[in-house]
Design an enzyme around this catalytic site. Structure first.
Site, PDB file in Angstrom:
ATOM      1  N   GLY A  75      43.119  28.904  48.596  1.00 30.56           N
ATOM      2  CA  GLY A  75      43.175  30.259  49.123  1.00 30.56           C
ATOM      3  C   GLY A  75      44.237  30.392  50.195  1.00 30.56           C
ATOM      4  O   GLY A  75      45.363  29.891  50.061  1.00 30.56           O
ATOM      5  N   GLY A  96      46.358  40.166  31.506  1.00 27.25           N
ATOM      6  CA  GLY A  96      46.106  38.963  30.728  1.00 27.25           C
ATOM      7  C   GLY A  96      46.679  37.780  31.475  1.00 27.25           C
ATOM      8  O   GLY A  96      47.871  37.772  31.796  1.00 27.25           O
ATOM      9  N   GLY A 117      46.347  39.159  40.740  1.00 27.54           N
ATOM     10  CA  GLY A 117      47.498  38.566  40.094  1.00 27.54           C
ATOM     11  C   GLY A 117      48.101  37.380  40.809  1.00 27.54           C
ATOM     12  O   GLY A 117      49.073  36.785  40.315  1.00 27.54           O
ATOM     13  N   ALA A 118      47.544  36.983  41.965  1.00 23.74           N
ATOM     14  CA  ALA A 118      48.165  35.916  42.741  1.00 23.74           C
ATOM     15  C   ALA A 118      48.041  34.561  42.048  1.00 23.74           C
ATOM     16  O   ALA A 118      48.970  33.745  42.100  1.00 23.74           O
ATOM     17  CB  ALA A 118      47.549  35.848  44.136  1.00 23.74           C
ATOM     18  N   LYS A 139      43.913  24.833  44.479  1.00 16.23           N
ATOM     19  CA  LYS A 139      44.281  25.971  45.310  1.00 16.23           C
ATOM     20  C   LYS A 139      43.197  26.210  46.354  1.00 16.23           C
ATOM     21  O   LYS A 139      42.014  26.245  46.038  1.00 16.23           O
ATOM     22  CB  LYS A 139      44.486  27.203  44.431  1.00 16.23           C
ATOM     23  CG  LYS A 139      45.639  27.047  43.446  1.00 16.23           C
ATOM     24  CD  LYS A 139      45.747  28.216  42.486  1.00 16.23           C
ATOM     25  CE  LYS A 139      44.608  28.230  41.476  1.00 16.23           C
ATOM     26  NZ  LYS A 139      44.729  29.323  40.494  1.00 16.23           N
ATOM     27  N   ASP A 174      47.888  33.820  38.777  1.00 20.13           N
ATOM     28  CA  ASP A 174      48.850  33.717  37.677  1.00 20.13           C
ATOM     29  C   ASP A 174      50.269  33.566  38.214  1.00 20.13           C
ATOM     30  O   ASP A 174      51.073  32.793  37.684  1.00 20.13           O
ATOM     31  CB  ASP A 174      48.772  34.954  36.780  1.00 20.13           C
ATOM     32  CG  ASP A 174      47.399  35.155  36.184  1.00 20.13           C
ATOM     33  OD1 ASP A 174      46.681  34.158  35.974  1.00 20.13           O
ATOM     34  OD2 ASP A 174      47.025  36.317  35.934  1.00 20.13           O
ATOM     35  N   ARG A 196      35.364  31.829  34.297  1.00 20.84           N
ATOM     36  CA  ARG A 196      34.779  33.174  34.342  1.00 20.84           C
ATOM     37  C   ARG A 196      33.369  33.089  33.760  1.00 20.84           C
ATOM     38  O   ARG A 196      33.192  33.186  32.532  1.00 20.84           O
ATOM     39  CB  ARG A 196      35.628  34.156  33.528  1.00 20.84           C
ATOM     40  CG  ARG A 196      37.095  34.204  33.911  1.00 20.84           C
ATOM     41  CD  ARG A 196      37.326  34.917  35.224  1.00 20.84           C
ATOM     42  NE  ARG A 196      38.726  34.871  35.633  1.00 20.84           N
ATOM     43  CZ  ARG A 196      39.672  35.705  35.220  1.00 20.84           C
ATOM     44  NH1 ARG A 196      39.366  36.642  34.323  1.00 20.84           N
ATOM     45  NH2 ARG A 196      40.898  35.604  35.677  1.00 20.84           N
TER      46      ARG A 196
END
Length: 356
Positions: A237, A45, A273-274, A235, A276, A180
Protein backbone atom coordinates in the site's frame (compact mmCIF):
# COMPACT_ATOMS: atom_id res chain seq x y z
CA UNK A 1 14.73 -12.72 -14.73
CA UNK A 2 14.72 -10.88 -18.07
CA UNK A 3 12.19 -12.11 -20.64
CA UNK A 4 13.34 -13.47 -23.96
CA UNK A 5 10.41 -15.34 -25.49
CA UNK A 6 9.97 -16.76 -28.99
CA UNK A 7 11.46 -13.73 -30.69
CA UNK A 8 11.62 -15.46 -34.06
CA UNK A 9 7.81 -15.59 -34.26
CA UNK A 10 6.46 -13.13 -36.85
CA UNK A 11 3.73 -11.85 -34.53
CA UNK A 12 5.78 -11.58 -31.35
CA UNK A 13 4.92 -8.70 -29.02
CA UNK A 14 6.42 -7.48 -25.77
CA UNK A 15 3.44 -8.42 -23.61
CA UNK A 16 0.33 -10.53 -24.07
CA UNK A 17 -2.42 -9.98 -21.51
CA UNK A 18 -5.22 -12.54 -21.28
CA UNK A 19 -8.41 -12.00 -19.34
CA UNK A 20 -11.92 -10.60 -19.29
CA UNK A 21 -12.69 -6.94 -19.86
CA UNK A 22 -16.09 -5.43 -19.26
CA UNK A 23 -17.91 -2.25 -20.06
CA UNK A 24 -17.87 -0.18 -16.88
CA UNK A 25 -20.63 2.24 -15.99
CA UNK A 26 -19.22 4.99 -13.79
CA UNK A 27 -21.53 7.24 -11.73
CA UNK A 28 -22.06 10.85 -12.66
CA UNK A 29 -21.91 11.83 -8.97
CA UNK A 30 -21.23 10.24 -5.56
CA UNK A 31 -23.95 8.24 -3.87
CA UNK A 32 -25.53 4.83 -3.65
CA UNK A 33 -26.20 2.99 -6.88
CA UNK A 34 -29.89 3.31 -6.05
CA UNK A 35 -29.56 7.10 -6.00
CA UNK A 36 -27.19 7.85 -8.88
CA UNK A 37 -29.27 9.19 -11.77
CA UNK A 38 -26.86 8.53 -14.64
CA UNK A 39 -23.62 6.81 -15.56
CA UNK A 40 -20.81 7.32 -18.02
CA UNK A 41 -19.49 4.40 -20.05
CA UNK A 42 -15.90 3.24 -19.68
CA UNK A 43 -13.87 0.04 -19.80
CA UNK A 44 -12.59 -2.15 -17.02
CA UNK A 45 -10.43 -5.23 -16.93
CA UNK A 46 -7.27 -5.95 -14.94
CA UNK A 47 -5.35 -7.58 -17.76
CA UNK A 48 -6.42 -5.24 -20.54
CA UNK A 49 -5.59 -2.29 -18.25
CA UNK A 50 -2.02 -3.57 -18.05
CA UNK A 51 -1.89 -3.97 -21.84
CA UNK A 52 -3.24 -0.44 -22.40
CA UNK A 53 -0.77 1.20 -20.00
CA UNK A 54 2.16 -0.72 -21.50
CA UNK A 55 1.07 0.25 -25.02
CA UNK A 56 0.87 3.89 -23.93
CA UNK A 57 4.42 3.49 -22.58
CA UNK A 58 5.66 2.42 -26.01
CA UNK A 59 5.55 -1.37 -25.79
CA UNK A 60 3.90 -3.71 -28.27
CA UNK A 61 0.99 -5.49 -26.58
CA UNK A 62 -1.77 -7.94 -27.38
CA UNK A 63 -5.03 -8.58 -25.55
CA UNK A 64 -6.43 -12.11 -25.80
CA UNK A 65 -10.01 -12.60 -24.66
CA UNK A 66 -13.61 -13.08 -25.81
CA UNK A 67 -16.47 -10.61 -26.06
CA UNK A 68 -20.01 -10.87 -27.27
CA UNK A 69 -21.06 -10.10 -30.83
CA UNK A 70 -22.82 -7.04 -29.46
CA UNK A 71 -22.40 -3.29 -29.16
CA UNK A 72 -20.59 -3.53 -25.86
CA UNK A 73 -18.07 -5.88 -27.45
CA UNK A 74 -17.62 -3.38 -30.27
CA UNK A 75 -16.95 -0.68 -27.69
CA UNK A 76 -14.32 -2.72 -25.83
CA UNK A 77 -12.45 -3.62 -29.00
CA UNK A 78 -12.49 -0.03 -30.21
CA UNK A 79 -11.40 1.52 -26.92
CA UNK A 80 -8.67 -0.99 -26.08
CA UNK A 81 -7.47 -0.89 -29.66
CA UNK A 82 -7.33 2.90 -29.46
CA UNK A 83 -4.47 2.58 -26.97
CA UNK A 84 -2.48 0.69 -29.59
CA UNK A 85 -3.19 -2.78 -28.23
CA UNK A 86 -3.48 -5.61 -30.77
CA UNK A 87 -7.04 -6.96 -30.39
CA UNK A 88 -7.04 -9.28 -33.41
CA UNK A 89 -6.99 -12.39 -31.17
CA UNK A 90 -10.16 -11.48 -29.28
CA UNK A 91 -12.93 -13.94 -30.15
CA UNK A 92 -16.45 -12.69 -30.86
CA UNK A 93 -18.99 -15.04 -29.30
CA UNK A 94 -22.44 -14.85 -30.93
CA UNK A 95 -24.08 -16.90 -28.18
CA UNK A 96 -22.89 -15.03 -25.07
CA UNK A 97 -22.91 -11.35 -24.03
CA UNK A 98 -20.12 -8.99 -23.11
CA UNK A 99 -19.88 -8.51 -19.36
CA UNK A 100 -20.78 -5.16 -17.78
CA UNK A 101 -20.61 -3.67 -14.32
CA UNK A 102 -21.70 -0.60 -12.37
CA UNK A 103 -19.82 0.94 -9.46
CA UNK A 104 -20.11 3.85 -7.08
CA UNK A 105 -17.70 6.76 -7.11
CA UNK A 106 -16.10 6.13 -3.71
CA UNK A 107 -12.89 4.40 -2.80
CA UNK A 108 -13.10 0.64 -3.35
CA UNK A 109 -11.70 0.09 0.13
CA UNK A 110 -14.58 2.04 1.66
CA UNK A 111 -17.39 0.05 3.25
CA UNK A 112 -19.92 2.13 1.33
CA UNK A 113 -18.44 1.23 -2.05
CA UNK A 114 -20.76 -0.78 -4.28
CA UNK A 115 -20.04 -2.79 -7.40
CA UNK A 116 -22.75 -4.62 -9.35
CA UNK A 117 -21.35 -7.15 -11.81
CA UNK A 118 -23.32 -8.62 -14.71
CA UNK A 119 -20.75 -11.09 -16.00
CA UNK A 120 -22.26 -14.53 -15.30
CA UNK A 121 -22.42 -16.42 -18.58
CA UNK A 122 -20.33 -13.82 -20.38
CA UNK A 123 -18.35 -14.56 -23.50
CA UNK A 124 -15.07 -14.34 -21.57
CA UNK A 125 -16.26 -16.79 -18.92
CA UNK A 126 -16.52 -19.43 -21.67
CA UNK A 127 -12.87 -19.10 -22.69
CA UNK A 128 -11.03 -22.40 -22.85
CA UNK A 129 -7.91 -23.92 -24.33
CA UNK A 130 -10.07 -25.01 -27.26
CA UNK A 131 -11.46 -21.54 -28.05
CA UNK A 132 -8.46 -19.29 -27.34
CA UNK A 133 -5.67 -18.80 -29.87
CA UNK A 134 -2.92 -20.35 -27.73
CA UNK A 135 -0.20 -19.50 -30.24
CA UNK A 136 -1.14 -15.83 -30.06
CA UNK A 137 -1.27 -15.99 -26.27
CA UNK A 138 2.22 -17.45 -26.09
CA UNK A 139 3.80 -15.19 -28.73
CA UNK A 140 5.09 -12.56 -26.36
CA UNK A 141 8.15 -11.90 -24.27
CA UNK A 142 5.79 -11.74 -21.27
CA UNK A 143 2.40 -13.35 -20.73
CA UNK A 144 0.41 -11.48 -18.07
CA UNK A 145 -2.38 -13.32 -16.25
CA UNK A 146 -4.42 -12.77 -13.12
CA UNK A 147 -6.41 -14.73 -10.59
CA UNK A 148 -9.62 -13.12 -11.78
CA UNK A 149 -9.64 -15.30 -14.88
CA UNK A 150 -9.22 -18.43 -12.78
CA UNK A 151 -12.40 -17.59 -10.89
CA UNK A 152 -14.64 -17.10 -13.93
CA UNK A 153 -15.28 -20.77 -14.79
CA UNK A 154 -13.80 -24.23 -14.83
CA UNK A 155 -12.76 -23.84 -18.46
CA UNK A 156 -11.01 -20.55 -17.69
CA UNK A 157 -9.14 -22.20 -14.85
CA UNK A 158 -8.11 -25.07 -17.13
CA UNK A 159 -6.88 -22.47 -19.62
CA UNK A 160 -4.60 -20.94 -16.99
CA UNK A 161 -3.24 -24.37 -16.07
CA UNK A 162 -2.45 -24.86 -19.76
CA UNK A 163 -0.75 -21.48 -20.17
CA UNK A 164 1.35 -21.84 -17.03
CA UNK A 165 2.54 -25.34 -17.91
CA UNK A 166 6.35 -25.34 -17.93
CA UNK A 167 7.99 -25.71 -21.33
CA UNK A 168 10.79 -24.40 -23.50
CA UNK A 169 8.51 -22.15 -25.55
CA UNK A 170 6.71 -20.64 -22.57
CA UNK A 171 7.23 -16.90 -22.23
CA UNK A 172 7.95 -15.27 -18.91
CA UNK A 173 4.67 -15.60 -16.98
CA UNK A 174 3.55 -12.65 -14.88
CA UNK A 175 0.74 -13.40 -12.43
CA UNK A 176 -1.24 -10.86 -10.42
CA UNK A 177 -3.04 -12.77 -7.66
CA UNK A 178 -6.06 -10.42 -7.64
CA UNK A 179 -7.95 -12.40 -5.00
CA UNK A 180 -11.65 -11.53 -5.37
CA UNK A 181 -13.55 -13.72 -2.86
CA UNK A 182 -16.92 -12.76 -4.35
CA UNK A 183 -16.04 -14.39 -7.67
CA UNK A 184 -15.29 -17.80 -6.22
CA UNK A 185 -18.12 -20.27 -5.70
CA UNK A 186 -16.19 -22.13 -3.01
CA UNK A 187 -13.38 -21.40 -0.50
CA UNK A 188 -10.92 -23.56 -2.46
CA UNK A 189 -10.27 -20.54 -4.68
CA UNK A 190 -7.56 -19.20 -2.39
CA UNK A 191 -5.64 -22.47 -2.62
CA UNK A 192 -6.04 -22.48 -6.41
CA UNK A 193 -4.49 -19.01 -6.59
CA UNK A 194 -1.56 -20.13 -4.47
CA UNK A 195 -0.94 -23.11 -6.76
CA UNK A 196 -1.15 -20.91 -9.88
CA UNK A 197 1.19 -18.33 -8.40
CA UNK A 198 3.76 -21.03 -7.74
CA UNK A 199 3.83 -21.78 -11.50
CA UNK A 200 4.58 -18.16 -12.49
CA UNK A 201 7.90 -16.40 -12.97
CA UNK A 202 6.87 -13.03 -11.50
CA UNK A 203 4.07 -12.74 -8.94
CA UNK A 204 2.30 -9.59 -7.74
CA UNK A 205 0.33 -9.82 -4.50
CA UNK A 206 -0.82 -7.33 -1.92
CA UNK A 207 0.16 -7.97 1.69
CA UNK A 208 -3.48 -7.53 2.66
CA UNK A 209 -4.77 -10.08 0.15
CA UNK A 210 -2.04 -12.57 1.10
CA UNK A 211 -3.26 -12.33 4.68
CA UNK A 212 -6.93 -12.62 3.68
CA UNK A 213 -6.49 -15.45 1.19
CA UNK A 214 -3.68 -17.47 2.69
CA UNK A 215 -3.27 -16.28 6.26
CA UNK A 216 0.30 -15.18 5.46
CA UNK A 217 1.58 -12.18 7.38
CA UNK A 218 4.45 -10.23 5.88
CA UNK A 219 6.63 -10.52 2.76
CA UNK A 220 8.93 -13.22 4.15
CA UNK A 221 5.98 -15.53 4.83
CA UNK A 222 4.62 -14.93 1.32
CA UNK A 223 8.00 -15.68 -0.23
CA UNK A 224 8.32 -18.88 1.80
CA UNK A 225 4.92 -20.06 0.54
CA UNK A 226 5.95 -19.26 -3.07
CA UNK A 227 9.45 -20.74 -3.44
CA UNK A 228 9.33 -21.31 -7.21
CA UNK A 229 8.86 -17.87 -8.89
CA UNK A 230 11.96 -15.89 -9.77
CA UNK A 231 10.48 -12.78 -8.18
CA UNK A 232 7.62 -12.25 -5.74
CA UNK A 233 6.52 -8.62 -5.45
CA UNK A 234 4.57 -7.91 -2.26
CA UNK A 235 2.69 -4.62 -2.36
CA UNK A 236 2.42 -2.77 0.94
CA UNK A 237 0.00 0.00 0.00
CA UNK A 238 1.21 3.48 0.91
CA UNK A 239 4.32 1.94 2.49
CA UNK A 240 5.63 0.79 -0.90
CA UNK A 241 6.55 -2.68 -2.12
CA UNK A 242 9.26 -5.29 -1.72
CA UNK A 243 10.59 -7.70 -4.34
CA UNK A 244 11.98 -10.99 -3.08
CA UNK A 245 14.25 -13.16 -5.19
CA UNK A 246 14.03 -16.93 -5.45
CA UNK A 247 15.64 -19.02 -2.75
CA UNK A 248 18.71 -20.44 -4.42
CA UNK A 249 19.86 -22.07 -1.19
CA UNK A 250 16.87 -24.41 -1.09
CA UNK A 251 15.77 -23.36 2.38
CA UNK A 252 12.20 -22.64 1.32
CA UNK A 253 12.25 -18.90 1.90
CA UNK A 254 13.91 -15.73 0.69
CA UNK A 255 17.68 -15.91 0.28
CA UNK A 256 18.46 -12.39 1.40
CA UNK A 257 17.67 -10.78 -1.96
CA UNK A 258 14.78 -8.70 -0.66
CA UNK A 259 14.57 -5.26 -2.30
CA UNK A 260 12.21 -2.87 -0.48
CA UNK A 261 11.27 0.42 -2.13
CA UNK A 262 9.01 2.98 -0.42
CA UNK A 263 6.21 4.56 -2.41
CA UNK A 264 6.33 8.29 -3.12
CA UNK A 265 3.73 10.41 -1.43
CA UNK A 266 0.77 10.90 -3.74
CA UNK A 267 -2.11 13.37 -3.68
CA UNK A 268 -4.78 10.84 -4.60
CA UNK A 269 -7.58 11.82 -6.96
CA UNK A 270 -9.11 8.35 -7.47
CA UNK A 271 -7.97 5.17 -5.75
CA UNK A 272 -8.68 2.88 -8.71
CA UNK A 273 -6.44 1.21 -11.24
CA UNK A 274 -3.25 1.59 -9.19
CA UNK A 275 -2.55 -2.15 -8.91
CA UNK A 276 -2.76 -2.74 -12.65
CA UNK A 277 -0.66 0.37 -13.30
CA UNK A 278 1.98 -0.82 -10.83
CA UNK A 279 2.23 -4.16 -12.64
CA UNK A 280 2.53 -2.37 -15.99
CA UNK A 281 5.31 -0.11 -14.75
CA UNK A 282 7.20 -3.00 -13.21
CA UNK A 283 6.88 -5.11 -16.37
CA UNK A 284 7.95 -2.20 -18.58
CA UNK A 285 11.15 -1.88 -16.57
CA UNK A 286 11.57 -5.67 -16.62
CA UNK A 287 11.40 -5.67 -20.41
CA UNK A 288 14.19 -3.11 -20.35
CA UNK A 289 16.28 -5.29 -17.99
CA UNK A 290 16.49 -2.55 -15.37
CA UNK A 291 17.64 -3.38 -11.81
CA UNK A 292 14.97 -4.64 -9.43
CA UNK A 293 15.00 -1.41 -7.42
CA UNK A 294 14.25 0.58 -10.57
CA UNK A 295 11.52 -1.87 -11.59
CA UNK A 296 9.79 -1.20 -8.29
CA UNK A 297 10.24 2.55 -8.66
CA UNK A 298 8.76 2.47 -12.15
CA UNK A 299 5.86 0.46 -10.72
CA UNK A 300 5.29 3.14 -8.08
CA UNK A 301 5.52 5.96 -10.62
CA UNK A 302 3.04 4.34 -13.00
CA UNK A 303 0.70 3.65 -10.09
CA UNK A 304 1.02 7.31 -9.07
CA UNK A 305 -0.08 8.32 -12.57
CA UNK A 306 -3.26 6.29 -12.07
CA UNK A 307 -3.85 7.59 -8.55
CA UNK A 308 -3.58 11.24 -9.60
CA UNK A 309 -6.09 10.98 -12.44
CA UNK A 310 -9.80 10.08 -12.49
CA UNK A 311 -10.91 6.72 -13.86
CA UNK A 312 -9.27 3.31 -14.05
CA UNK A 313 -6.78 4.15 -16.82
CA UNK A 314 -4.28 6.99 -16.96
CA UNK A 315 -1.40 7.76 -19.28
CA UNK A 316 1.92 6.72 -17.74
CA UNK A 317 4.73 9.25 -17.35
CA UNK A 318 6.99 9.72 -20.35
CA UNK A 319 9.86 7.24 -20.27
CA UNK A 320 12.63 9.82 -19.89
CA UNK A 321 10.70 11.57 -17.12
CA UNK A 322 10.15 8.29 -15.27
CA UNK A 323 13.78 7.27 -15.78
CA UNK A 324 14.97 10.55 -14.28
CA UNK A 325 12.78 10.14 -11.21
CA UNK A 326 13.65 6.46 -10.81
CA UNK A 327 17.34 7.40 -10.77
CA UNK A 328 17.00 9.79 -7.81
CA UNK A 329 19.11 9.06 -4.76
CA UNK A 330 17.30 7.63 -1.76
CA UNK A 331 16.94 11.01 0.01
CA UNK A 332 15.45 12.70 -3.05
CA UNK A 333 13.17 9.72 -3.72
CA UNK A 334 11.98 9.97 -0.12
CA UNK A 335 11.02 13.62 -0.66
CA UNK A 336 9.12 12.89 -3.86
CA UNK A 337 5.50 13.99 -3.79
CA UNK A 338 3.28 13.66 -6.84
CA UNK A 339 -0.01 15.42 -7.46
CA UNK A 340 -2.54 15.84 -10.28
CA UNK A 341 -0.89 16.72 -13.59
CA UNK A 342 2.62 15.64 -12.60
CA UNK A 343 3.01 13.37 -15.64
CA UNK A 344 2.46 16.32 -17.97
CA UNK A 345 5.01 18.65 -16.36
CA UNK A 346 8.43 17.16 -16.98
CA UNK A 347 10.43 20.28 -16.08
CA UNK A 348 9.51 20.82 -12.46
CA UNK A 349 11.75 18.42 -10.56
CA UNK A 350 12.05 21.05 -7.82
CA UNK A 351 8.32 20.67 -7.23
CA UNK A 352 8.32 16.90 -7.49
CA UNK A 353 11.18 16.53 -5.01
CA UNK A 354 10.27 19.39 -2.69
CA UNK A 355 11.13 18.96 0.98
CA UNK A 356 8.30 17.91 3.29
Amino acid sequence: MTPTGPCNAPDVVDVVALGESMVAFLPSRPGRLADVPSFERGIGGAESNVACVLAAAGHSTRWVSAVGADGFGDHLLAEIGRYGVDVASVRRDPARPTGIYFRTAGDRADDAHEVAYYRAGSAASAMSAATVDLAAARAGRVLHLSGITAALSGTCLDLLWELTEPGEQRPLVSFDVNHRPGLWAEPAGARVLLDLARRADVVFVGADEALQAWGLRGPAAVRAALPEPDLVVVKLGADGAVALGRDTAGTGGADGSATPVPAPRVDVVAAVGAGDAFAAGFLSATLRALPVRDRLRHGHLTAAAALTAPGDLAAPPARDHADRLAALDDDAWGRLRLGPGWTEDTQRADEEVRPS
